[in-house]
Structures are given as C-alpha cells and as structure tokens.
Design an enzyme around this catalytic site. Sequence first.
Site, PDB file in Angstrom:
ATOM      1  N   TYR A  56       7.332  36.746   5.327  1.00 58.29           N
ATOM      2  CA  TYR A  56       7.345  38.029   4.627  1.00 58.29           C
ATOM      3  C   TYR A  56       7.625  37.781   3.156  1.00 58.29           C
ATOM      4  O   TYR A  56       8.717  37.408   2.764  1.00 58.29           O
ATOM      5  CB  TYR A  56       8.402  38.962   5.213  1.00 58.29           C
ATOM      6  CG  TYR A  56       8.219  39.281   6.678  1.00 58.29           C
ATOM      7  CD1 TYR A  56       6.977  39.153   7.301  1.00 58.29           C
ATOM      8  CD2 TYR A  56       9.291  39.706   7.458  1.00 58.29           C
ATOM      9  CE1 TYR A  56       6.822  39.451   8.653  1.00 58.29           C
ATOM     10  CE2 TYR A  56       9.147  40.006   8.799  1.00 58.29           C
ATOM     11  CZ  TYR A  56       7.913  39.868   9.393  1.00 58.29           C
ATOM     12  OH  TYR A  56       7.765  40.152  10.733  1.00 58.29           O
ATOM     13  N   HIS A 127       7.091  32.613  15.560  1.00 57.91           N
ATOM     14  CA  HIS A 127       6.389  33.835  15.168  1.00 57.91           C
ATOM     15  C   HIS A 127       5.024  33.961  15.845  1.00 57.91           C
ATOM     16  O   HIS A 127       4.613  35.055  16.240  1.00 57.91           O
ATOM     17  CB  HIS A 127       6.235  33.857  13.646  1.00 57.91           C
ATOM     18  CG  HIS A 127       6.110  35.220  13.068  1.00 57.91           C
ATOM     19  ND1 HIS A 127       6.394  35.506  11.750  1.00 57.91           N
ATOM     20  CD2 HIS A 127       5.729  36.397  13.613  1.00 57.91           C
ATOM     21  CE1 HIS A 127       6.189  36.779  11.516  1.00 57.91           C
ATOM     22  NE2 HIS A 127       5.782  37.343  12.627  1.00 57.91           N
ATOM     23  N   LEU A 208       6.471  52.525  15.642  1.00 57.94           N
ATOM     24  CA  LEU A 208       5.945  53.793  15.124  1.00 57.94           C
ATOM     25  C   LEU A 208       4.504  53.641  14.663  1.00 57.94           C
ATOM     26  O   LEU A 208       4.029  54.404  13.824  1.00 57.94           O
ATOM     27  CB  LEU A 208       6.827  54.306  13.978  1.00 57.94           C
ATOM     28  CG  LEU A 208       8.291  54.546  14.352  1.00 57.94           C
ATOM     29  CD1 LEU A 208       9.094  55.009  13.148  1.00 57.94           C
ATOM     30  CD2 LEU A 208       8.394  55.577  15.482  1.00 57.94           C
ATOM     31  N   ARG A 210       3.035  51.416  12.796  1.00 56.99           N
ATOM     32  CA  ARG A 210       2.952  51.144  11.355  1.00 56.99           C
ATOM     33  C   ARG A 210       3.016  52.440  10.528  1.00 56.99           C
ATOM     34  O   ARG A 210       2.366  52.580   9.512  1.00 56.99           O
ATOM     35  CB  ARG A 210       1.692  50.342  11.032  1.00 56.99           C
ATOM     36  CG  ARG A 210       1.671  48.994  11.735  1.00 56.99           C
ATOM     37  CD  ARG A 210       0.445  48.170  11.395  1.00 56.99           C
ATOM     38  NE  ARG A 210       0.584  46.840  11.979  1.00 56.99           N
ATOM     39  CZ  ARG A 210       0.254  46.530  13.238  1.00 56.99           C
ATOM     40  NH1 ARG A 210      -0.257  47.465  14.024  1.00 56.99           N
ATOM     41  NH2 ARG A 210       0.423  45.311  13.700  1.00 56.99           N
TER      42      ARG A 210
END
Length: 331
Positions: A56, A127, A208, A210
Amino acid sequence: MKTRFLGTQGLEVSSIGLGCMGMSDFYGRHDDTQSFNTLSQAIGSGVNFWDTSDIYGPKTNEELLGRYFAKHPQHRNKIVLATKFGIMRNSEGDFLGFNGRPEYVRQACEASLQRLGVDHIDLYYQHRMDPAVPIEETVGAMAELVKEGKIKYLGLSEAGVKTLERASAVHPISALQSEFSLWSRHLETEILPVCKRLGIGLVPYSPLGRGFLTGSIKSRSDLDEGDWRLNNPRFSEDNFHHNLVLVDKIIQLAKSKYCTPAQLALAWILHQGEDYVPIPGTRSSERLIENAGAITIALSPVELEQINQLIPADLVFGERYPEAAMANLDK
C-alpha cells in the site's frame, strides 16, 4: 466494542476492524492529518484491529502507521496490527509479480517492522500465493519468525482450499483474508467450510464493496480522478447502473432497520459466522464511528432469509477485479 477470536490460537480482535489502505493508496486523495484523527478515533471507539500491507503506497501506508505509533507510543499495545507481504511493486507502483521465497519472507518482515516502528507484528499474512514456491516453504519461513517472536499469528490472503489445507499442516493459520460481502459471496461453497473445519477465522476485506454498498457512490463522477475503482469491472460504465439496483435494495432494508446501508452490510457479515471480522476501510472519523455501530444491529433468521432472497449471490454485474488479477485469487 465487542471482540471476536480469529482462529484457535487465541487471537482476539475487535468485531469490526479498520482497513488502512485508502489512507495512502488506490482511492484518490488522502490527508495524513485526517488519517491520524481517524486512527485516534478508532482507538476511542475500541476498533483495535488495524490492517495494512507493504504494497500500500507502496510502503507508505506502513510508514504512516509507524509515524502514528512514534507520536503515540502508548497506543501500540492497544492495537492488533496486521500487515502483509508477497506482492511486489516498484517505487512507481507498478506490479512486478509475487514472491513467497523463504529468504524474502524474512526480508519483507524485517522491512515492515522497521517501517512500522514496532518489535513484532501481531498477524502476518501472505498477501497472494506465489505459484513458483510451495506453500509449505513459505509458511515454514513464517513459522520461524513466530518462534523468534517477530510475528505472533499467521494468515493467508485469497488462498484456495488446497493451499489452506497444506499451509495448516505446517503451522496453524489464524485468519484467511479474502473479499466477502453482500456482493462477493464466492467463498460460501468451498472455502468457508474448509476454514470452519481447520479453525481459521475469516477477515473480509472490501466488506462494503469498495464503498459501493454504502449508497454514497451514485455515479462514476463521484470518484476522484486516478481512483483505482474506475478500472474495476463492477464500477465500469456497462455495469455501474446495473449494480445500483443491488444498492437500492440494501438502502431499503437499512431503512426498515433504522440503520445505514453500511451498517446493514457489515451486520450481515457479522451474522454469517462468529469468527468473521470485517475490516472496512475509511479515512473518515465519522464513517469509522458509523461502521463500528454495526455491532448493535441484530438480524433475525427471518430477516437474514429476506436479505438472501432480495440480494441473491448472482445479482452482481462484473468480476471482482480485472481479468489479469482474477487469475491470482483463491489460489
């Protein structure tokens, strides 16, 4: 805030977590001061399960959390901190493939510890699976880091049935992090039963959709230029308005429960399993408080069946990711 256990090794976390990705990457504009305020609000609301990854930013989201802990060292022990390794990106953000080699596991962990400014990681995920490296070798390297006290619990993200079984034979896996929501129910047939059998908790990311399931995104123009979602199939020109039908159903159900659409969507996940802990991402303190309130929404068996009838699993238009990325999911 209530708590839940992920896995059978004692990992206890808040029933609602916090996905930190959008504070640094993928979802358009971000502001570190606002993010710091949201992190402080999370602590005040009892949301102690924070999720990040070394990709990220890349890397800048871990650095953001590191700066927060440096400024507020008294908060570190209140937080169950999760991060991930295994997806490779360069400094420009280009994706370079996957790496599950044992030597890289150690290298990535050491780098994350340094960026986060902590002496251990509470939950460490692979990941994405590396097709070139047997999962036994990767998890074996992660298990060594547990022995050394650098990480406490192990997790996998977007792992398939056989991978979960093989990994669990090497070391207990506390959590599977995969996409799961009212519009992403692909785990229900095979993967969730295996998690239950193996004692693996579920950490649904993008619970949600995205942001789509909140009802706040009415058109593609509501997203910032450069927002990753503009390239997501479910947000495409062809699929967007079809998927609004799903959101309208959620909005109506939420009105009947006197809650927000986001709270209804999160409450639905919480009712699917006692060891399911969604991690909605937000940069906003207000949204964090709203999301945390989902734990107060009770859904009866009749209401859950009503939701299943109104929002069937095949109602969604578009895949979860672009075609190239889909090949790396549930592996």
